[in-house]
Motif scaffolding. Structure first.
Motif, PDB file in Angstrom:
ATOM      1  N   LEU A  37      56.963  29.998  22.406  1.00  0.00           N
ATOM      2  CA  LEU A  37      56.772  30.586  23.735  1.00  0.00           C
ATOM      3  C   LEU A  37      55.929  31.850  23.530  1.00  0.00           C
ATOM      4  N   ASN A  38      54.650  31.697  23.754  1.00  0.00           N
ATOM      5  CA  ASN A  38      53.665  32.727  23.383  1.00  0.00           C
ATOM      6  C   ASN A  38      54.028  34.116  23.930  1.00  0.00           C
ATOM      7  N   GLY A  39      54.172  35.083  23.047  1.00  0.00           N
ATOM      8  CA  GLY A  39      54.442  36.464  23.451  1.00  0.00           C
ATOM      9  C   GLY A  39      55.917  36.782  23.651  1.00  0.00           C
ATOM     10  N   SER A 122      38.279  19.906  26.567  1.00  0.00           N
ATOM     11  CA  SER A 122      38.318  21.117  25.773  1.00  0.00           C
ATOM     12  C   SER A 122      37.699  22.256  26.566  1.00  0.00           C
ATOM     13  N   HIS A 123      37.620  23.435  25.955  1.00  0.00           N
ATOM     14  CA  HIS A 123      37.231  24.645  26.678  1.00  0.00           C
ATOM     15  C   HIS A 123      35.851  25.132  26.313  1.00  0.00           C
ATOM     16  N   ALA A 124      34.926  25.102  27.265  1.00  0.00           N
ATOM     17  CA  ALA A 124      33.651  25.800  27.059  1.00  0.00           C
ATOM     18  C   ALA A 124      33.778  27.154  27.739  1.00  0.00           C
ATOM     19  N   VAL A 167      38.250  30.055  17.693  1.00  0.00           N
ATOM     20  CA  VAL A 167      39.274  29.434  18.541  1.00  0.00           C
ATOM     21  C   VAL A 167      39.792  30.488  19.523  1.00  0.00           C
ATOM     22  N   TYR A 168      39.986  30.092  20.789  1.00  0.00           N
ATOM     23  CA  TYR A 168      40.484  31.007  21.812  1.00  0.00           C
ATOM     24  C   TYR A 168      41.953  31.341  21.574  1.00  0.00           C
ATOM     25  N   GLU A 169      42.283  32.625  21.528  1.00  0.00           N
ATOM     26  CA  GLU A 169      43.686  33.021  21.419  1.00  0.00           C
ATOM     27  C   GLU A 169      43.905  34.282  22.250  1.00  0.00           C
ATOM     28  N   PRO A 170      44.560  34.124  23.412  1.00  0.00           N
ATOM     29  CA  PRO A 170      44.718  35.291  24.271  1.00  0.00           C
ATOM     30  C   PRO A 170      45.726  36.325  23.747  1.00  0.00           C
ATOM     31  N   ALA A 171      46.738  35.888  22.986  1.00  0.00           N
ATOM     32  CA  ALA A 171      47.733  36.839  22.470  1.00  0.00           C
ATOM     33  C   ALA A 171      47.177  37.422  21.176  1.00  0.00           C
ATOM     34  N   VAL A 211      41.799  28.644  37.345  1.00  0.00           N
ATOM     35  CA  VAL A 211      41.818  29.880  38.148  1.00  0.00           C
ATOM     36  C   VAL A 211      42.902  30.846  37.624  1.00  0.00           C
ATOM     37  N   HIS A 212      43.795  30.340  36.822  1.00  0.00           N
ATOM     38  CA  HIS A 212      44.792  31.155  36.112  1.00  0.00           C
ATOM     39  C   HIS A 212      45.621  32.043  37.049  1.00  0.00           C
ATOM     40  N   HIS A 213      46.085  31.454  38.160  1.00  0.00           N
ATOM     41  CA  HIS A 213      47.032  32.127  39.070  1.00  0.00           C
ATOM     42  C   HIS A 213      46.468  33.381  39.744  1.00  0.00           C
ATOM     43  N   GLY A 261      51.361  23.882  36.803  1.00  0.00           N
ATOM     44  CA  GLY A 261      52.650  23.637  36.166  1.00  0.00           C
ATOM     45  C   GLY A 261      52.770  24.019  34.704  1.00  0.00           C
ATOM     46  N   GLU A 262      51.725  24.617  34.087  1.00  0.00           N
ATOM     47  CA  GLU A 262      51.872  24.932  32.657  1.00  0.00           C
ATOM     48  C   GLU A 262      52.969  25.966  32.412  1.00  0.00           C
ATOM     49  N   VAL A 263      53.256  26.821  33.413  1.00  0.00           N
ATOM     50  CA  VAL A 263      54.326  27.820  33.216  1.00  0.00           C
ATOM     51  C   VAL A 263      55.662  27.348  33.790  1.00  0.00           C
ATOM     52  N   VAL A 282      50.133  17.266  37.178  1.00  0.00           N
ATOM     53  CA  VAL A 282      51.234  18.161  36.805  1.00  0.00           C
ATOM     54  C   VAL A 282      51.056  18.542  35.329  1.00  0.00           C
ATOM     55  N   ARG A 283      51.096  19.873  35.065  1.00  0.00           N
ATOM     56  CA  ARG A 283      50.729  20.373  33.729  1.00  0.00           C
ATOM     57  C   ARG A 283      51.919  20.758  32.851  1.00  0.00           C
ATOM     58  N   THR A 284      53.127  20.390  33.256  1.00  0.00           N
ATOM     59  CA  THR A 284      54.298  20.682  32.426  1.00  0.00           C
ATOM     60  C   THR A 284      54.138  20.021  31.051  1.00  0.00           C
ATOM     61  N   GLY A 313      47.678  22.221  26.809  1.00  0.00           N
ATOM     62  CA  GLY A 313      47.481  21.974  25.377  1.00  0.00           C
ATOM     63  C   GLY A 313      46.692  23.091  24.725  1.00  0.00           C
ATOM     64  N   ALA A 314      47.029  24.350  25.125  1.00  0.00           N
ATOM     65  CA  ALA A 314      46.320  25.500  24.547  1.00  0.00           C
ATOM     66  C   ALA A 314      46.736  25.684  23.094  1.00  0.00           C
ATOM     67  N   THR A 315      46.102  26.647  22.412  1.00  0.00           N
ATOM     68  CA  THR A 315      46.394  26.882  20.980  1.00  0.00           C
ATOM     69  C   THR A 315      47.835  27.291  20.734  1.00  0.00           C
ATOM     70  N   ASP A 316      48.513  27.784  21.785  1.00  0.00           N
ATOM     71  CA  ASP A 316      49.897  28.227  21.558  1.00  0.00           C
ATOM     72  C   ASP A 316      50.894  27.075  21.566  1.00  0.00           C
ATOM     73  N   LEU A 317      50.430  25.859  21.798  1.00  0.00           N
ATOM     74  CA  LEU A 317      51.309  24.692  21.634  1.00  0.00           C
ATOM     75  C   LEU A 317      51.033  24.158  20.238  1.00  0.00           C
ATOM     76  N   TYR A 388      50.976  40.097  21.721  1.00  0.00           N
ATOM     77  CA  TYR A 388      51.296  39.938  23.143  1.00  0.00           C
ATOM     78  C   TYR A 388      50.117  39.353  23.903  1.00  0.00           C
ATOM     79  N   LEU A 389      50.429  38.648  24.979  1.00  0.00           N
ATOM     80  CA  LEU A 389      49.405  38.243  25.945  1.00  0.00           C
ATOM     81  C   LEU A 389      48.943  39.496  26.694  1.00  0.00           C
ATOM     82  N   PRO A 390      47.716  39.481  27.236  1.00  0.00           N
ATOM     83  CA  PRO A 390      47.226  40.639  27.998  1.00  0.00           C
ATOM     84  C   PRO A 390      47.922  40.759  29.353  1.00  0.00           C
TER      85      PRO A 390
HETATM   86  C1  GCO Z   1      45.246  26.928  29.621  1.00  0.00           C
HETATM   87  C2  GCO Z   1      46.018  28.185  29.690  1.00  0.00           C
HETATM   88  C3  GCO Z   1      46.154  28.998  28.473  1.00  0.00           C
HETATM   89  C4  GCO Z   1      47.122  30.142  28.641  1.00  0.00           C
HETATM   90  C5  GCO Z   1      47.850  30.371  27.371  1.00  0.00           C
HETATM   91  C6  GCO Z   1      48.847  31.483  27.462  1.00  0.00           C
HETATM   92  O1  GCO Z   1      45.049  26.366  30.664  1.00  0.00           O
HETATM   93  O2  GCO Z   1      44.888  26.523  28.525  1.00  0.00           O
HETATM   94  O3  GCO Z   1      45.967  28.806  30.917  1.00  0.00           O
HETATM   95  O4  GCO Z   1      45.005  29.307  27.791  1.00  0.00           O
HETATM   96  O5  GCO Z   1      46.466  31.288  29.066  1.00  0.00           O
HETATM   97  O6  GCO Z   1      48.455  29.181  26.991  1.00  0.00           O
HETATM   98  O7  GCO Z   1      49.464  31.631  26.216  1.00  0.00           O
END
Ligand code: GCO
Ligand code: MG
Length: 402
Positions: A37-39, A122-124, A167-171, A211-213, A261-263, A282-284, A313-317, A388-390
């Motif tokens: 659980l990142n952070g 994947s993420h560009a 590799v992207y890592e926000p924390a 859009v990240h909430h 739903g990722e959170v 659904v992103r659970t 499926g971000a790097t924190d999984l 920590y996450l920002p």
């Molecule tokens: C995504 C996410 C992530 C989160 C990260 C938080 O869609 O991949 O939003 O990049 O920001 O998983 O730790």
């Protein structure tokens, strides 16, 4: 009867932090579960070590559903990321064990293949639009059929989703990095770069955006309408996910598909979103929504309402989660897409095996269970580092959703 003899909580930071639960049975079968659980990872490590491991010793590892019910109902305190991630660690490890005992890869226990492979995105990203376009080109030339596009909004310092290293890592910082946010600047800018991506590369691949909430429901509605010509595969988390009813308003205004739903961590947190058809994906995930046992229940509810999966499926999984996700994705009828960002190279020194990528699709390991092993010697080279996450602040200094 075989029993659970040992359950170890392993915390390591190969490039980023992972919490892994390793269960060993009296027959010597070993199962792995991700509990990251990142952070806030040490809270889950403690939940497992201090509260769940003592309950697991001596139990029958074959009784997966019963163990799930025992840990969830037995806690009395329901849901929430710490509880559901800890239970997920146990559940995933028990499915791994069941696969190994049966001598079958996990997807076979879940009903077998529904498809040839698992479509991934994947993420560009880019610090500006030209850099983003180059990055999209890179992913397309690697064979990806779906790409998420994010560019830094000019004039505001730092935003989510922009890769700094390989590799992207926000924390990434010892204390939360403080970033700034300006909704109007974003609403003016993001639709234009999504258009630029379509202009340059056409419509022959899936384009996604997160859009990240960051938006209110009516702002998200405006955004969704504005990007309709770019025909996004989805706009993700257009507004904070916990306000399920808010998605009604967005839905009324736009045909841009919605993922969220990722959170979120339980079927109760996505029930209204699914049953009212307020979302399309659904992103659970396995790791944050109670493991394979519980996520499968969410996926089945979604299937009834024509909602498809699009698991986080971000790097924190960890590679353990990714392996579990791909087995499930392969076996469920309403799979949509799987996020796949890869992991830092150090992570692969600790976790061996897992899915392989070919032509924009992931394919699970054919080894029994999940097909991932944990290397203790390698893990010892990467001791835990707190990160920590920002957090985000609006231009007037008040806290916004990160
Ligand atoms: C995504 C996410 C992530 C989160 C990260 C938080 O869609 O991949 O939003 O990049 O920001 O998983 O730790
Ligand atoms: Mg996201």
């Amino acid at each position: 009867m075989s029993t659970i003899e040992r359950a170890e909580v392993l915390v390591t930071s190969p490039g980023r932090t992972f919490v892994t639960l390793r269960i060993t049975t009296s027959d010597g079968v070993v199962g792995l579960g991700d509990a990251t659980l990142n952070g806030r990872e040490l809270a889950v490590a403690s939940y497992l070590r201090d509260h769940l491991v003592p309950l697991l010793i001596g139990r029958d590892p074959a009784r997966i559903e019963d163990t799930w019910q025992y840990l969830y109902r037995g806690a009395y305190w329901r849901r929430g990321p710490v509880t559901m991630t800890a239970i997920a660690g146990v559940d995933t490890a028990l499915w791994d064990i069941k696969g190994k005992v049966a001598g079958l890869p996990l997807y076979q226990l879940l009903g077998g293949r529904c498809r040839d492979g698992v479509l991934v995105y994947s993420h560009a990203s880019g610090r500006d639009v030209p850099e983003l376009l180059d990055d999209v080109e890179r992913f397309l030339s690697l064979g990806y059929k779906a790409v998420r596009a994010q560019a830094a909004v000019p004039g505001i310092g730092g935003t989510y989703g922009i890769r700094k290293g390989a590799v992207y890592e926000p924390a990434a910082t010892e204390l939360p990095d403080e970033q700034s946010w300006d909704t109007e600047a974003y609403l003016g800018f993001a639709p234009r770069y999504l258009e630029a991506v379509r202009e340059r590369f056409g419509f022959g691949f899936h384009l996604l955006h997160d859009v990240h909430h960051r938006l209110s429901p009516i702002e998200a509605a405006r955004f969704g309408k504005d990007v309709e010509p770019s025909r996004l595969f989805w706009m993700e988390d257009p507004t904070p996910a916990e306000d399920q009813a808010a998605f009604r308003l967005i839905r009324r205004h736009t045909t841009t598909p919605i993922a969220t739903g990722e959170v979120l961590t339980s079927i109760w947190d996505v029930q209204q979103l699914i049953t009212e058809q307020l979302i399309d994906y659904v992103r659970t995930t396995v790791v944050h929504a109670g493991g394979i046992t519980h996520l499968r229940r969410i996926v089945d509810l979604a299937a009834l309402h024509q909602v498809r999966t699009g698991s986080h499926g971000a790097t924190d999984l960890s590679p353990v989660s990714m392996a579990a996700a791909v087995h499930l994705d392969l076996a469920v009828p309403n799979f949509g897409i799987q996020e796949y960002m890869g992991h830092p190279p150090e992570a692969h020194e600790v976790f061996h095996g897992g899915p392989t990528l070919a032509d924009g699709m992931l394919h699970p390991s054919e080894e029994p269970g999940l097909g991932v092993t944990y290397d203790d010697e390698a893990a010892a080279r990467f001791p835990y580092r707190q990160r920590y996450l920002p957090v985000a602040r609006r231009l007037d200094g008040s806290v916004h959703d990160w």
